[in-house]
Motif scaffolding. Structure first.
Motif, PDB file in Angstrom:
ATOM      1  N   GLN A 172      93.300 -16.600  40.813  1.00 13.33           N
ATOM      2  CA  GLN A 172      92.687 -15.646  41.740  1.00 13.33           C
ATOM      3  C   GLN A 172      92.429 -16.273  43.114  1.00 13.33           C
ATOM      4  O   GLN A 172      91.901 -15.615  44.010  1.00 13.33           O
ATOM      5  N   GLY A 173      92.784 -17.558  43.243  1.00 12.16           N
ATOM      6  CA  GLY A 173      92.593 -18.243  44.513  1.00 12.16           C
ATOM      7  C   GLY A 173      91.251 -18.907  44.682  1.00 12.16           C
ATOM      8  O   GLY A 173      90.929 -19.410  45.758  1.00 12.16           O
ATOM      9  N   VAL A 174      90.441 -18.928  43.626  1.00  8.48           N
ATOM     10  CA  VAL A 174      89.111 -19.551  43.690  1.00  8.48           C
ATOM     11  C   VAL A 174      89.186 -20.935  43.056  1.00  8.48           C
ATOM     12  O   VAL A 174      89.711 -21.097  41.955  1.00  8.48           O
ATOM     13  N   GLN A 175      88.646 -21.930  43.746  1.00 10.49           N
ATOM     14  CA  GLN A 175      88.628 -23.301  43.245  1.00 10.49           C
ATOM     15  C   GLN A 175      87.260 -23.603  42.626  1.00 10.49           C
ATOM     16  O   GLN A 175      86.230 -23.145  43.121  1.00 10.49           O
ATOM     17  N   VAL A 176      87.269 -24.375  41.558  1.00  6.55           N
ATOM     18  CA  VAL A 176      86.030 -24.803  40.897  1.00  6.55           C
ATOM     19  C   VAL A 176      86.046 -26.322  40.812  1.00  6.55           C
ATOM     20  O   VAL A 176      86.984 -26.915  40.267  1.00  6.55           O
ATOM     21  N   VAL A 177      85.011 -26.940  41.345  1.00  9.31           N
ATOM     22  CA  VAL A 177      84.919 -28.394  41.422  1.00  9.31           C
ATOM     23  C   VAL A 177      83.592 -28.835  40.808  1.00  9.31           C
ATOM     24  O   VAL A 177      82.562 -28.191  41.010  1.00  9.31           O
ATOM     25  N   VAL A 178      83.615 -29.920  40.071  1.00  9.17           N
ATOM     26  CA  VAL A 178      82.404 -30.502  39.483  1.00  9.17           C
ATOM     27  C   VAL A 178      82.101 -31.821  40.196  1.00  9.17           C
ATOM     28  O   VAL A 178      82.997 -32.645  40.391  1.00  9.17           O
ATOM     29  N   VAL A 179      80.845 -32.000  40.572  1.00  9.36           N
ATOM     30  CA  VAL A 179      80.382 -33.270  41.129  1.00  9.36           C
ATOM     31  C   VAL A 179      79.424 -33.890  40.130  1.00  9.36           C
ATOM     32  O   VAL A 179      78.503 -33.234  39.647  1.00  9.36           O
ATOM     33  N   GLN A 180      79.650 -35.171  39.817  1.00 10.04           N
ATOM     34  CA  GLN A 180      78.881 -35.881  38.793  1.00 10.04           C
ATOM     35  C   GLN A 180      78.084 -37.020  39.423  1.00 10.04           C
ATOM     36  O   GLN A 180      78.546 -38.152  39.466  1.00 10.04           O
ATOM     37  N   PRO A 181      76.875 -36.740  39.914  1.00 13.48           N
ATOM     38  CA  PRO A 181      76.068 -37.820  40.485  1.00 13.48           C
ATOM     39  C   PRO A 181      75.521 -38.737  39.399  1.00 13.48           C
ATOM     40  O   PRO A 181      75.200 -38.301  38.291  1.00 13.48           O
ATOM     41  N   GLY A 182      75.405 -39.999  39.751  1.00 13.92           N
ATOM     42  CA  GLY A 182      74.606 -40.918  38.961  1.00 13.92           C
ATOM     43  C   GLY A 182      73.197 -40.914  39.526  1.00 13.92           C
ATOM     44  O   GLY A 182      72.658 -39.871  39.885  1.00 13.92           O
ATOM     45  N   GLY A 183      72.594 -42.073  39.620  1.00 15.69           N
ATOM     46  CA  GLY A 183      71.253 -42.150  40.191  1.00 15.69           C
ATOM     47  C   GLY A 183      71.266 -41.881  41.685  1.00 15.69           C
ATOM     48  O   GLY A 183      72.028 -42.489  42.428  1.00 15.69           O
ATOM     49  N   VAL A 184      70.443 -40.957  42.127  1.00 12.52           N
ATOM     50  CA  VAL A 184      70.275 -40.638  43.547  1.00 12.52           C
ATOM     51  C   VAL A 184      68.784 -40.612  43.828  1.00 12.52           C
ATOM     52  O   VAL A 184      67.994 -40.107  43.031  1.00 12.52           O
ATOM     53  N   LYS A 185      68.378 -41.140  44.975  1.00 14.83           N
ATOM     54  CA  LYS A 185      66.967 -41.175  45.343  1.00 14.83           C
ATOM     55  C   LYS A 185      66.516 -39.778  45.757  1.00 14.83           C
ATOM     56  O   LYS A 185      66.760 -39.337  46.879  1.00 14.83           O
TER      57      LYS A 185
END
Length: 290
Positions: A172-185
């Motif tokens: 359908q032209g929609v992108q899905v992205v996952v961001v996987q943070p580790g420890g962030v302040k």
């Protein structure tokens, strides 16, 4: 300086502080008009800036999501929705046996079902613009530490839902992205240890015997690590890039701990991974003692 030709809408949930606030401000500096989800008037005034428009958004409240959809549909400048960044989240950590079921449910309501509700409402706008969904997961969505069972469970579920969604809407032209943070302040990360210790203080004598040392050592290890963790501003800059780059990958890690832990979790046998995580936590705890 903002670039007027980029004046499109981007929604960021959980934008009051931490990663969400940093992402919203970075996107605004790039010329996007950010609808920044907050829950209180005080949070709204704190985040309000050029290109950052606070919107009341508790993602567990259907009326808030409906109002957000109306705001996008009736944008006075008829701007397209370029991206949805699902960042809102809570973290309440305790042993699986000990954490009350209502706190399990609360975390799933916010960290999973709330995001799904927002996606369901805003997907038609993203389909129209051929836009992007960025789901903020966690290293805990791949490797679950002790006492993180509920929080990690929500992130494992978000990872799976993201994969299914990506395979459903790519055509359908929609992108899905996952961001996987580790420890962030962030404030949430800083508070989570205190919440764990508070819950541990309410445990029965038997649960204290079984889990007291484990909770204390895990909190000490995480607290030590956060002193050297990725600053929220750097995390926000990376997420802003992920949300706007032309050809994104399906997943991105944030921070050295995520870049190290996630590949190990995928390829090491489970019991060996248990030992690696235990050794890492002992090392962090020993550093904090010195």
């Amino acid at each position: 300086m903002p670039q007027p030709h980029k004046q499109e809408l981007i929604v960021v949930s959980g934008a009051a502080t931490g990663i969400g606030a940093a992402t919203a401000l970075e996107l605004a500096s790039m010329g996007y008009h950010v609808l920044a989800g907050v829950r209180t008037d005080r949070e709204a005034e704190a985040i309000r800036a050029a290109g950052v428009e606070p919107v009341t958004l508790d993602i567990t409240v259907p009326d808030h999501i409906d109002a957000l959809a109306e705001r996008i549909a009736h944008d006075p400048e008829r701007r397209a929705l370029r991206a949805l960044i699902n960042n809102a989240g809570i973290e309440i950590n305790a042993p699986v046996e000990v954490l009350p079921l209502e706190l399990w449910r609360e975390q799933f309501e916010v960290n999973l079902f709330g995001h799904i509700a927002v996606i369901q409402q805003l997907l038609p706008f993203l389909r129209q613009s051929r836009g992007r969904i960025v789901n903020i997961s966690s290293v805990g969505g791949v490797a679950a530490l002790p006492i993180f069972g509920a929080y990690a469970g929500t992130k494992f579920a978000l990872e799976a839902a993201s994969d299914s969604l990506r395979r459903e809407v790519t055509a359908q032209g929609v992108q899905v992205v996952v961001v996987q943070p580790g420890g962030v302040k962030t404030e949430m990360a800083a508070r989570s240890g205190d919440i764990s210790l508070e819950l541990a203080g309410k445990m029965s004598t038997e649960h204290q015997r079984l889990y007291g040392d484990l909770v204390a050592s895990t909190v000490a290890s995480n607290t030590a690590f956060l002193k050297r963790a990725l600053p929220a501003a750097k995390a926000g800059a990376k997420i802003a890039h992920v949300a706007t780059t032309a050809r994104p990958r399906t997943r991105y890690t944030l921070g050295m701990d995520a870049a190290f832990t996630i590949p190990l979790a995928r390829f090491l046998p489970g019991r060996l991974m248990d030992r690696v995580l235990a050794m890492s936590h002992r090392s962090q705890r020993n550093r904090s003692a010195h």
